[in-house]
Motif scaffolding. Structure first.
Motif, PDB file in Angstrom:
ATOM      1  N   GLU A 254      15.857  -0.578  16.707  1.00  0.00           N
ATOM      2  CA  GLU A 254      15.972  -1.903  16.085  1.00  0.00           C
ATOM      3  C   GLU A 254      14.788  -2.179  15.167  1.00  0.00           C
ATOM      4  OE1 GLU A 254      16.511  -6.604  17.383  1.00  0.00           O
ATOM      5  OE2 GLU A 254      15.993  -5.081  18.868  1.00  0.00           O
ATOM      6  N   LYS A 255      13.606  -1.818  15.625  1.00  0.00           N
ATOM      7  CA  LYS A 255      12.406  -2.059  14.814  1.00  0.00           C
ATOM      8  C   LYS A 255      12.425  -1.207  13.545  1.00  0.00           C
ATOM      9  CE  LYS A 255       9.637  -4.409  15.896  1.00  0.00           C
ATOM     10  NZ  LYS A 255       9.422  -5.845  15.576  1.00  0.00           N
ATOM     11  N   ILE A 256      12.937   0.022  13.662  1.00  0.00           N
ATOM     12  CA  ILE A 256      13.023   0.898  12.484  1.00  0.00           C
ATOM     13  C   ILE A 256      13.999   0.327  11.471  1.00  0.00           C
ATOM     14  CG2 ILE A 256      13.831   3.160  11.697  1.00  0.00           C
ATOM     15  CD1 ILE A 256      12.793   4.284  14.395  1.00  0.00           C
ATOM     16  N   ALA A 257      15.174  -0.083  11.946  1.00  0.00           N
ATOM     17  CA  ALA A 257      16.219  -0.555  11.036  1.00  0.00           C
ATOM     18  C   ALA A 257      15.816  -1.848  10.330  1.00  0.00           C
ATOM     19  CB  ALA A 257      17.526  -0.757  11.806  1.00  0.00           C
ATOM     20  N   TYR A 258      15.150  -2.729  11.059  1.00  0.00           N
ATOM     21  CA  TYR A 258      14.811  -4.035  10.490  1.00  0.00           C
ATOM     22  C   TYR A 258      13.309  -4.171  10.245  1.00  0.00           C
ATOM     23  CZ  TYR A 258      19.578  -5.079  11.829  1.00  0.00           C
ATOM     24  OH  TYR A 258      20.937  -5.041  11.949  1.00  0.00           O
ATOM     25  N   TYR A 259      12.688  -3.046   9.922  1.00  0.00           N
ATOM     26  CA  TYR A 259      11.239  -3.050   9.665  1.00  0.00           C
ATOM     27  C   TYR A 259      10.915  -3.900   8.438  1.00  0.00           C
ATOM     28  CZ  TYR A 259       6.532  -1.340   8.656  1.00  0.00           C
ATOM     29  OH  TYR A 259       5.191  -1.260   8.412  1.00  0.00           O
ATOM     30  N   ARG A 260       9.785  -4.607   8.503  1.00  0.00           N
ATOM     31  CA  ARG A 260       9.295  -5.378   7.374  1.00  0.00           C
ATOM     32  C   ARG A 260       7.939  -4.823   6.958  1.00  0.00           C
ATOM     33  NH1 ARG A 260      13.766  -6.578   7.971  1.00  0.00           N
ATOM     34  NH2 ARG A 260      14.741  -8.628   8.065  1.00  0.00           N
ATOM     35  N   TYR A 261       7.795  -4.567   5.663  1.00  0.00           N
ATOM     36  CA  TYR A 261       6.521  -4.050   5.173  1.00  0.00           C
ATOM     37  C   TYR A 261       5.398  -5.036   5.456  1.00  0.00           C
ATOM     38  CZ  TYR A 261       8.502  -0.102   2.628  1.00  0.00           C
ATOM     39  OH  TYR A 261       9.108   1.076   2.296  1.00  0.00           O
ATOM     40  N   ALA A 262       4.239  -4.495   5.768  1.00  0.00           N
ATOM     41  CA  ALA A 262       3.038  -5.300   5.980  1.00  0.00           C
ATOM     42  C   ALA A 262       1.883  -4.613   5.256  1.00  0.00           C
ATOM     43  CB  ALA A 262       2.733  -5.423   7.473  1.00  0.00           C
ATOM     44  N   PRO A 263       0.842  -5.362   4.904  1.00  0.00           N
ATOM     45  CA  PRO A 263      -0.321  -4.709   4.284  1.00  0.00           C
ATOM     46  C   PRO A 263      -0.880  -3.640   5.225  1.00  0.00           C
ATOM     47  CG  PRO A 263      -0.494  -7.103   4.146  1.00  0.00           C
ATOM     48  CD  PRO A 263       0.653  -6.818   5.052  1.00  0.00           C
ATOM     49  N   LEU A 264      -1.147  -2.478   4.689  1.00  0.00           N
ATOM     50  CA  LEU A 264      -1.668  -1.385   5.512  1.00  0.00           C
ATOM     51  C   LEU A 264      -3.103  -1.674   5.931  1.00  0.00           C
ATOM     52  CD1 LEU A 264      -0.270   1.638   3.489  1.00  0.00           C
ATOM     53  CD2 LEU A 264       0.379   0.999   5.806  1.00  0.00           C
ATOM     54  N   ARG A 265      -3.400  -1.352   7.158  1.00  0.00           N
ATOM     55  CA  ARG A 265      -4.763  -1.514   7.653  1.00  0.00           C
ATOM     56  C   ARG A 265      -5.671  -0.500   6.970  1.00  0.00           C
ATOM     57  NH1 ARG A 265      -7.688  -5.153   9.436  1.00  0.00           N
ATOM     58  NH2 ARG A 265      -6.454  -5.660  11.266  1.00  0.00           N
ATOM     59  N   LYS A 266      -6.771  -0.935   6.473  1.00  0.00           N
ATOM     60  CA  LYS A 266      -7.745  -0.065   5.819  1.00  0.00           C
ATOM     61  C   LYS A 266      -8.828   0.325   6.817  1.00  0.00           C
ATOM     62  CE  LYS A 266     -11.127   0.027   2.064  1.00  0.00           C
ATOM     63  NZ  LYS A 266     -11.758  -0.767   0.969  1.00  0.00           N
TER      64      LYS A 266
END
Length: 759
Positions: A254-266
């Motif tokens: 479910e998390k893969i299918a409905y994943y939402r992009y987020a700022p990548l941790r640096k």
């Protein structure tokens, strides 16, 4: 003082690693960083290598490698420097608008990655509790709530530094294929070490979903983890899973299918290092024609990674890097690794609560017995003997039942088919040939059961630990033992498993001696001959044949070490995975898959070979209606002069020749060519020459077993060696070397056995 100076049970704090190169890189990535506590667990039975505990897991090093690690017993544990960032709430995007997704599964060896892949995909890929089970990418397509998701199971890897073939494969695959998402499977019982790979995935600007696998074992420890807060700190979704039971897999999908992009941790580094990285970014940005992110390249160049040395840094930045290394009294590569671990430690300090009374490590208690300095080697050889003894004795009962079934079918077809070519083909050709191999299916299943058991429990890694010193003396690596042991099941995956050996020289050397490991395809021949001519000591003779293969492999390795493969040997750094109770489902699937592969082979290449052999044996004399030799006899008598010095007649020669395609065909061929009444074992016992002498004697049987053990590996193995070595010359070398050696050894065995018989 040196790490190698510590006695069993002693602890110390790592000060630094002396020297450079691949060893330093590997140790640093596995957590051997300044300020980390390390404990000596035990020595191998031969005093080398030594098992240590660091960051909550066990790893073994040779003493020569432990000499490179400087430690201090006088200092207490130091807190790793934290590199924190404020929690980030993932931002919403429109990832779910894309209906066709490519998702890669990445994780450390032993993290349960392939188990999760199996539950997601419904496939039955075999998993094992040791490094390097997955040696290639496996793909499955899953339909989920309107989404088409292609899952790719990548090899287990500790980092993306391209130190080993797996690391390079995983890193390059992610960069080249650009998956929509990476599922980072993490062993939650060893977060500090596993999350190091997570930091590198973030550095190559890859969006990830983290699967905290083996969560049931984590709960058993009594520790507590704030999963939502950890997800915020890593800016990535985190899902607890129990791969072996499929728990959490639905939530993961479910998390893969409905994943939402987020700022990548640096990942932030020491201020001086960060300045170097920014300066390097400015230099390489205009010239970056690769698919790698610019910051990732800058970090690698600051580290001094050889894979990118063609890009180069300016003399100014190199001078500044030298200053930073002098400032911190360590090289840039180690400083970068320390910062990554500091980031991980910072996140865990805020989210992980350790229990005040940790439970006793069961794996250590088991190891105190199984890898004991006095009992380790005897137990290991006793285990091997028990495997082969059980394979023969336990397999005898179902073998008898299958044999009765084959006889029942033969009687039916003899009654319903009119006498002639068709009847002879079905009864004396197909049923005799295929049935002669089928009856050994129980022996094959039992052998694979024990191999699977050793893999799943973690004993395979202990076998490498126990035997490393012996392997090192013959020019091999302790890890070489794992492919060799897999070779008892099948030489093809054993050759492929050599990919886990980082050094190409060791990899090739292991590859070339793998055919001496008696694969399951040879087992029907061994069981047949041992049961027919050594009925009182069949299990012991079977064990002796397997040990002979090991001895020949050792001798060959010593020859290769002193001739073709002279040079420096690679180091031994290997994780010691915890013992785990294998599931009946996992072992059952493995045995079923191997049994089904065996049966399919009988319906394919073996059946085809049987029909061809029957045809050559039946014509041109049409079953005796015309006088003259059959085609098969003509071929056999042509090659008979080459094999007669070994005690073989033309029928044995034909059988051996047919075994080039697949070793099981030898039994099928003999079932067709020895056309006297009774079971095949009885036929061999009754076979006589025109003068009335027994064709098969004890000397002949030993010579035949020796030849089958050594000569030409099957075509599939030759193909695997060519593919894995990248050159035909190694495949051709294997063909000519093994066949020549087989002739020499069989000649010696035959004549020696005859001499002893006469005394």
């Amino acid at each position: 003082m040196k790490l190698s100076d510590l006695a069993t049970g002693e602890r110390a704090i790592i000060v630094r690693i002396v020297g450079g190169g691949a060893l330093r890189q590997r140790l640093t990535e596995m957590g051997f960083i300044k300020g980390t506590e390390i404990e000596v667990i035990k020595n191998a039975p031969l005093k080398d290598p030594v098992e240590y505990r660091i960051m909550g897991y066990e790893v073994s090093l040779r003493r020569s490698e432990a000499d490179k690690v400087l430690v201090n017993k006088g200092e207490g544990s130091k807190e790793a420097k934290q590199t924190k960032g404020s929690p980030i709430e993932p931002e919403r995007g429109d990832f779910s608008a894309k209906k066709h997704l490519r998702v890669a599964l990445v994780g450390n060896p032993n993290s349960g990655k392939t188990t999760i892949f199996n539950h997601i995909s419904g496939l039955d890929e075999h998993t094992g509790n040791y490094s390097g089970v997955t040696v290639g990418a496996k793909t499955a397509v899953v339909e989920y709530e309107g989404f088409t998701i292609e899952f790719v199971d990548l090899p287990g890897t500790y980092s993306l530094s391209a130190f080993s073939p797996e690391e390079k494969f995983v890193r390059d695959w992610i960069i080249d294929k650009k998956p929509d998402l990476v599922v980072n499977v993490v062993d939650v019982t060893n977060l500090e070490r596993n999350l190091y790979l997570t930091t590198q995935l973030l550095e190559i600007e890859q969006h990830i979903v983290i699967a905290l696998n083996m969560y049931d074992e984590f709960r058993h420890t009594g520790d507590k983890l704030n999963v939502p807060y950890l997800a915020q700190l890593l800016s990535s979704p985190v899902i607890p899973t129990v791969g072996k039971r499929g728990q959490g897999v639905a939530q993961l999908l479910e998390k893969i299918a409905y994943y939402r992009y987020a700022p990548l941790r640096k990942i932030n580094y020491h201020p001086e290092l960060e300045e170097l990285i920014i300066a390097a970014e400015k230099e390489i940005r205009p010239a970056n024609h690769t698919a790698f992110p610019t910051r990732y390249l800058a970090v690698k160049l600051v580290e001094g990674n050889e894979a990118f040395e063609n890009i180069g840094l300016s003399d100014k930045i190199i001078r500044e890097r030298t200053k930073v290394e002098h400032l911190y009294n360590d090289n840039a590569e180690t400083l970068v690794a320390q910062c990554r671990y500091a980031f991980v430690n910072g996140a865990l300090k805020e989210t992980l609560q350790k229990t005040d009374s940790p439970k006793e490590n069961i794996s250590i208690k088991i190891d105190n017995f199984l890898t004991n300095k006095y009992l380790g080697l005897p137990i290991f050889f006793a285990v091997l003997w028990f495997v082969f003894y059980s394979t023969f004795t336990l397999g005898q009962y179902p073998t008898d039942w299958i044999e009765l079934g084959v006889d029942f079918l033969k009687n039916i077809f003899e009654r319903i088919l009119p006498a002639g070519a068709m009847s002879d083909l079905v009864v004396n050709g197909m049923l005799d040939g295929v049935g002669g191999v089928l009856i050994f299916l129980p022996n094959i299943v039992i052998l694979f059961f024990f191999i699977s058991l050793m893999e799943d429990t973690g004993y395979m890694a202990r076998a490498a630990f126990i035997t490393d010193k012996l392997m090192h003396r013959i020019g091999l690596h302790g890890k070489s033992f794992i492919p060799l042991l897999i070779g008892f099941g099948c030489n093809v995956p054993a050759v492929m498993a050599t990919r886990t050996i980082e050094n190409r020289q060791n990899r090739l050397q292991t590859m070339l001696i793998t055919p001496f490991m008696s694969c399951s395809a040879r087992l029907p021949i061994y069981v047949l001959i041992c049961g027919a001519f050594f009925p009182e000591n069949a299990a012991n003779v079977l064990f002796l044949i397997y040990i002979t293969g090991v001895v020949l492999a050792i001798a060959t390795s010593l020859i290769l070490k002193s001739t073709i493969f002279r040079g420096k040997q690679t180091h031994f750094v290997m994780e010691m995975p915890p013992y785990r109770i294998p599931t009946f489902e996992s072992i059952g699937k493995h045995c079923w898959n191997k049994a089904w592969q065996y049966v399919r082979k009988m319906g394919g290449v073996i059946l085809l070979a049987v029909v061809i052999i029957w045809f050559l044996g039946y014509y041109p004399n049409h079953g005796g209606e015309r006088e003259g030799d059959s085609y098969l006899e003509i071929i056999g008598k042509t090659i008979e002069p080459a094999v007669s010095p070994l005690g073989f007649d033309w029928k044995m020669g034909v059988g051996l020749m047919s075994g080039v395609a697949a070793k099981e065909i030898i039994v099928s061929s003999m079932s067709v060519t020895y056309d006297t009444e009774g079971h095949l074992a009885q036929r061999l016992q009754q076979e006589v020459t025109p003068t009335g002498e027994k064709v098969w004697t004890t000397a002949t049987a030993l010579s035949f077993l020796s030849f089958v053990l050594i000569y030409f590996p099957c075509v599939a193995v030759v193909s695997a060696i060519r593919r894995e070595s990248g050159a035909w010359r190694w495949a051709l070398f294997t063909i000519f070397y093994t066949t020549s050696l087989a002739w020499v050894v069989s000649f010696a065995v035959y004549n020696l056995a005859q001499l002893i018989t006469r005394l």
